[in-house]
Write a protein that holds these residues in place. Structure first.
Motif, mmCIF file in Angstrom:
data_model
loop_
_atom_site.group_PDB
_atom_site.id
_atom_site.type_symbol
_atom_site.label_atom_id
_atom_site.label_comp_id
_atom_site.label_asym_id
_atom_site.label_seq_id
_atom_site.Cartn_x
_atom_site.Cartn_y
_atom_site.Cartn_z
ATOM 1 N N LYS A 154 0.836 -1.200 0.000
ATOM 2 C CA LYS A 154 0.000 0.000 0.000
ATOM 3 C C LYS A 154 0.872 1.252 0.000
ATOM 4 N N ARG A 155 0.316 2.319 -0.587
ATOM 5 C CA ARG A 155 0.987 3.617 -0.553
ATOM 6 C C ARG A 155 0.514 4.381 0.677
ATOM 7 N N ILE A 156 1.461 4.927 1.402
ATOM 8 C CA ILE A 156 1.153 5.623 2.648
ATOM 9 C C ILE A 156 1.794 7.003 2.640
ATOM 10 N N MET A 157 1.060 8.003 3.132
ATOM 11 C CA MET A 157 1.635 9.330 3.280
ATOM 12 C C MET A 157 1.526 9.767 4.732
ATOM 13 N N LEU A 158 2.638 10.212 5.280
ATOM 14 C CA LEU A 158 2.661 10.795 6.612
ATOM 15 C C LEU A 158 2.883 12.294 6.461
ATOM 16 N N GLU A 159 2.105 13.061 7.200
ATOM 17 C CA GLU A 159 2.169 14.509 7.026
ATOM 18 C C GLU A 159 2.709 15.202 8.270
ATOM 19 N N CYS A 160 3.391 16.292 8.035
ATOM 20 C CA CYS A 160 3.966 17.079 9.105
ATOM 21 C C CYS A 160 3.697 18.551 8.832
ATOM 22 N N SER A 161 3.228 19.253 9.855
ATOM 23 C CA SER A 161 3.007 20.693 9.767
ATOM 24 C C SER A 161 3.639 21.373 10.960
ATOM 25 N N GLN A 162 4.145 22.596 10.728
ATOM 26 C CA GLN A 162 4.767 23.320 11.833
ATOM 27 C C GLN A 162 4.375 24.796 11.795
#
Lengths: 116, 116
Positions: free
Chosen positions: B17-25
């Motif tokens: 599976k394709r997975i995206m982890l997101e980060c915001s600051q």
């Protein structure tokens, strides 16, 4: 060769005693920084203390102090009057490199358990 | 509100599976980093970005890709997840001003990823 070496996988310390966590490093850079982070069981990384290679005095932050011995390339963390809440993983890290190329390298950590 | 946020906090997925982890600051930092943490290995750098147009491979970039959508956002993708990518993933930020080796990295809370 390992950049950061933490030789104590785990330590048990009685509450209220002082504890020293060992860290040795390897770099050929003249300018570098050494950091300690705490990771409690909840998982977050908490910055504790920083020492610059050019700093002549050991860094202190409350109950935390860093015993910096440049000739020996060691940067041990000292926690005075340990508390139950100090139980956690502790990571030593080194920042080195020139502008635009600096990296932060972590050691494998020491798991500290404070015994009541 | 937290300065560095990561979504999701936990994810279980299947091999391939394709997975995206997101980060915001919200710290206004130019520099952003992705690390993975495995037991006994400490934190290892996957990718880092010094500004929106700058992306660099870290120590263990194979099998991962990143996108810096804006100064405040840095996402990590696993194009085809495999079980040995099961780990705790951290996003971090740092300032680019002053003496760079002095600048601590501020970490997000982590994303626990399990690949079955």
């Amino acid at each position: 060769a390992q950049k950061i070496t933490q030789t104590q996988p785990g330590m048990f310390v009685q509450e209220k005693e002082a504890v020293t966590l060992d860290c040795t490093y390897d770099t050929s850079d003249q300018s570098y920084g050494l950091f300690w982070y705490k990771q409690p069981s909840s998982g977050e990384m908490i910055f504790l203390i920083y020492q610059g290679s050019y700093d002549e005095q050991n860094a202190t932050e409350g109950r935390y102090s860093l015993n910096f011995q440049k000739a020996r390339k060691s940067a041990n963390l000292v926690i005075s009057a340990s508390q139950l809440g100090d139980s956690a993983m502790y990571f030593c890290a080194m920042r080195e490199g020139n502008f635009g190329n600096e990296k932060l390298t972590f050691g494998t950590g020491t798991r500290l358990t404070i015994i009541p | 509100d937290a300065d560095v946020t990561q979504t999701p906090r936990n994810r279980i997925t299947k091999t391939g599976k394709r997975i995206m982890l997101e980060c915001s600051q919200t710290k206004g930092h130019d520099r952003m980093y992705w690390y993975r943490q495995d037991p006994g290995l400490g934190l290892r750098l996957i990718y880092y970005s010094f500004d929106v147009k700058d992306i660099n491979k870290g120590e263990i970039s194979d099998g991962y890709s990143v996108s810096r959508q804006a100064q405040a956002k840095f996402s990590l993708s696993l194009e085809s997840a495999i079980p040995n990518q099961t780990a705790l993933y951290f996003c971090a930020t740092s300032d680019a001003s002053g003496r760079l080796v002095d600048n601590e990295q501020f970490f997000g809370p982590g994303t626990r990823l399990t690949v079955l």
